[in-house]
Design a protein around this motif. Structure first.
Motif, PDB file in Angstrom:
ATOM      1  N   VAL A  52       1.014  -1.146  -0.080  1.00  0.00           N
ATOM      2  CA  VAL A  52      -0.025   0.063   0.033  1.00  0.00           C
ATOM      3  C   VAL A  52       0.924   1.227  -0.109  1.00  0.00           C
ATOM      4  CG1 VAL A  52      -1.599   1.259   1.278  1.00  0.00           C
ATOM      5  CG2 VAL A  52      -1.765  -1.180   1.021  1.00  0.00           C
ATOM      6  N   ARG A  53       1.979   1.241   0.643  1.00  0.00           N
ATOM      7  CA  ARG A  53       2.893   2.457   0.779  1.00  0.00           C
ATOM      8  C   ARG A  53       3.402   2.601  -0.705  1.00  0.00           C
ATOM      9  NH1 ARG A  53       4.441  -0.042   5.904  1.00  0.00           N
ATOM     10  NH2 ARG A  53       6.400  -0.920   4.849  1.00  0.00           N
ATOM     11  N   GLU A  54       3.827   1.667  -1.224  1.00  0.00           N
ATOM     12  CA  GLU A  54       4.580   1.666  -2.571  1.00  0.00           C
ATOM     13  C   GLU A  54       3.465   2.096  -3.358  1.00  0.00           C
ATOM     14  OE1 GLU A  54       6.016  -2.081  -3.297  1.00  0.00           O
ATOM     15  OE2 GLU A  54       7.988  -1.992  -1.998  1.00  0.00           O
ATOM     16  N   ALA A  55       2.298   1.773  -3.585  1.00  0.00           N
ATOM     17  CA  ALA A  55       1.159   2.209  -4.626  1.00  0.00           C
ATOM     18  C   ALA A  55       0.793   3.694  -4.267  1.00  0.00           C
ATOM     19  CB  ALA A  55      -0.080   1.321  -4.300  1.00  0.00           C
ATOM     20  N   ALA A  56       0.821   3.984  -2.738  1.00  0.00           N
ATOM     21  CA  ALA A  56       0.538   5.497  -2.551  1.00  0.00           C
ATOM     22  C   ALA A  56       1.663   6.328  -3.172  1.00  0.00           C
ATOM     23  CB  ALA A  56       0.280   5.501  -1.080  1.00  0.00           C
ATOM     24  N   ASN A  57       2.826   5.925  -2.908  1.00  0.00           N
ATOM     25  CA  ASN A  57       4.043   6.669  -3.363  1.00  0.00           C
ATOM     26  C   ASN A  57       3.924   6.722  -4.767  1.00  0.00           C
ATOM     27  OD1 ASN A  57       5.278   7.251  -0.833  1.00  0.00           O
ATOM     28  ND2 ASN A  57       6.654   5.467  -1.047  1.00  0.00           N
ATOM     29  N   GLU A  58       3.382   6.028  -5.597  1.00  0.00           N
ATOM     30  CA  GLU A  58       3.271   6.180  -7.050  1.00  0.00           C
ATOM     31  C   GLU A  58       2.522   7.457  -7.517  1.00  0.00           C
ATOM     32  OE1 GLU A  58       4.681   4.811  -9.857  1.00  0.00           O
ATOM     33  OE2 GLU A  58       6.090   3.784  -8.412  1.00  0.00           O
ATOM     34  N   ILE A  59       1.542   7.732  -6.403  1.00  0.00           N
ATOM     35  CA  ILE A  59       0.673   8.741  -6.648  1.00  0.00           C
ATOM     36  C   ILE A  59       0.761   9.949  -6.082  1.00  0.00           C
ATOM     37  CG2 ILE A  59      -1.881   9.018  -6.705  1.00  0.00           C
ATOM     38  CD1 ILE A  59      -2.478   6.131  -6.380  1.00  0.00           C
ATOM     39  N   ALA A  60       1.086   9.739  -4.868  1.00  0.00           N
ATOM     40  CA  ALA A  60       1.472  10.985  -3.911  1.00  0.00           C
ATOM     41  C   ALA A  60       2.763  10.946  -3.105  1.00  0.00           C
ATOM     42  CB  ALA A  60       0.237  11.410  -3.003  1.00  0.00           C
ATOM     43  N   GLN A  61       3.129  11.975  -2.489  1.00  0.00           N
ATOM     44  CA  GLN A  61       4.321  12.105  -1.790  1.00  0.00           C
ATOM     45  C   GLN A  61       4.058  12.332  -0.381  1.00  0.00           C
ATOM     46  OE1 GLN A  61       8.052  13.245  -3.219  1.00  0.00           O
ATOM     47  NE2 GLN A  61       8.739  14.149  -1.319  1.00  0.00           N
ATOM     48  N   LEU A  62       4.297  11.582   0.690  1.00  0.00           N
ATOM     49  CA  LEU A  62       4.347  11.972   2.011  1.00  0.00           C
ATOM     50  C   LEU A  62       4.851  13.156   2.258  1.00  0.00           C
ATOM     51  CD1 LEU A  62       3.152  10.804   4.696  1.00  0.00           C
ATOM     52  CD2 LEU A  62       5.316   9.552   5.117  1.00  0.00           C
ATOM     53  N   GLU A  63       4.214  14.013   3.013  1.00  0.00           N
ATOM     54  CA  GLU A  63       4.988  15.441   3.335  1.00  0.00           C
ATOM     55  C   GLU A  63       5.213  15.578   4.742  1.00  0.00           C
ATOM     56  OE1 GLU A  63       3.961  18.699   0.087  1.00  0.00           O
ATOM     57  OE2 GLU A  63       2.445  18.519   1.929  1.00  0.00           O
ATOM     58  N   ALA A  64       4.088  15.217   5.712  1.00  0.00           N
ATOM     59  CA  ALA A  64       4.258  15.266   7.107  1.00  0.00           C
ATOM     60  C   ALA A  64       3.574  14.175   7.886  1.00  0.00           C
ATOM     61  CB  ALA A  64       3.710  16.709   7.513  1.00  0.00           C
ATOM     62  N   VAL A  65       4.172  13.929   9.084  1.00  0.00           N
ATOM     63  CA  VAL A  65       3.442  12.913   9.764  1.00  0.00           C
ATOM     64  C   VAL A  65       3.439  13.528  11.296  1.00  0.00           C
ATOM     65  CG1 VAL A  65       3.846  10.655  10.798  1.00  0.00           C
ATOM     66  CG2 VAL A  65       4.556  10.969   8.675  1.00  0.00           C
ATOM     67  N   TRP A  66       2.170  13.435  11.708  1.00  0.00           N
ATOM     68  CA  TRP A  66       1.866  13.825  13.180  1.00  0.00           C
ATOM     69  C   TRP A  66       1.593  12.483  14.082  1.00  0.00           C
ATOM     70  CZ3 TRP A  66      -2.926  13.726  16.276  1.00  0.00           C
ATOM     71  CH2 TRP A  66      -2.697  14.544  17.405  1.00  0.00           C
ATOM     72  N   MET A  67       2.435  12.422  14.964  1.00  0.00           N
ATOM     73  CA  MET A  67       2.080  11.197  16.095  1.00  0.00           C
ATOM     74  C   MET A  67       1.298  11.670  17.264  1.00  0.00           C
ATOM     75  SD  MET A  67       4.153   9.037  14.673  1.00  0.00           S
ATOM     76  CE  MET A  67       5.527   8.796  13.505  1.00  0.00           C
TER      77      MET A  67
END
Length: 242
Positions: A139-154
């Protein structure tokens, strides 16, 4: 914006909720914010649907900003494991990225990035395991093909009523089919920014940073020392990564 263009906003919204009482509450609250006129209420009834989001056409969902808080359902427990019919629907819609022990929240992540327009943003609440679990890697790989992760809030203070530790991801859909070398912002337990050479598009880097793992940029080769008796260079055979 609600004061100046309430009807335009109501017509631009797209909402999907499988639970009818929750949907009715959302319509009522939005109508109150937007003024509650008859035309606004009609638009909200049309644009906020009671349905399974995976069954709603992406062409109808398409928008500039997606906000989602999907269900978390562990696949190792009988009470929360999805049935084969639902799994088949998800594979038909999203491909083989969502399979095995992947949490259904993974399906909503992929659906959300696919529903966003070029250059749009996605903000989604997910179980923290989505950052590093092996079952979620497709899923992470598929999402990376479409969009880029910019920020993560824990969510270190358990602001959400969830039985597991969660995080909130912000992703930007690629304006073109390429990955830009942008830093990743991590907030919450630790506030930091990981340069592209450190994280290189790997979501696991955010999980490592939140756990206090130092962000190191380590080369795969190079001189690590010289013998006092010999002038030959010693080369490192090791590579360190998250």
């Amino acid at each position: 914006a609600a004061r100046h263009a309430p009807l335009a906003i109501a017509r631009a919204l797209r909402g999907v909720e499988i639970d009818l009482p929750a949907l009715q509450i959302a319509r009522t609250r939005l109508a109150a914010v937007l003024g509650g006129g008859a035309a606004v209420q009609r638009a909200l009834r049309a644009n906020l649907r009671c349905a399974d989001a995976v069954r709603v056409p992406e062409s109808w969902l398409r928008c500039d900003v997606v906000v989602a808080n999907p269900p978390f359902l562990g696949q190792l427990k009988r009470g929360t494991a999805i049935d084969r019919a639902a799994a088949a629907r998800w594979r038909a819609r999203l491909g083989d990225a969502v399979k095995g022990y992947a949490d259904p929240a993974a399906a909503f992540l992929l659906l959300s990035v696919r529903a966003s327009r070029s250059g749009g943003r996605v903000c989604i609440v997910l179980p923290r395991s989505m950052l590093a679990a092996a079952s979620a890697e497709p899923v992470r790989e598929a999402a990376n093909e479409i969009a880029q992760l910019e920020a993560v809030w824990m969510d270190d203070r358990f602001a959400f009523d969830a039985g597991t530790r969660v995080c909130v991801l912000t992703l930007a859909r690629h304006a073109a089919r390429r990955t830009e070398a942008r830093p990743l912002r991590v907030h919450g337990e630790i506030d930091t920014e990981l340069p592209w050479p450190i994280w290189k598009g790997r979501w696991t880097a955010a999980a490592a940073a939140s756990a206090g793992v130092p962000a190191l940029e380590v080369r795969a080769s190079g001189v690590i020392g010289r013998s006092e008796e010999h002038t030959s260079e010693l080369q490192s055979p090791y590579v360190i990564s998250y």
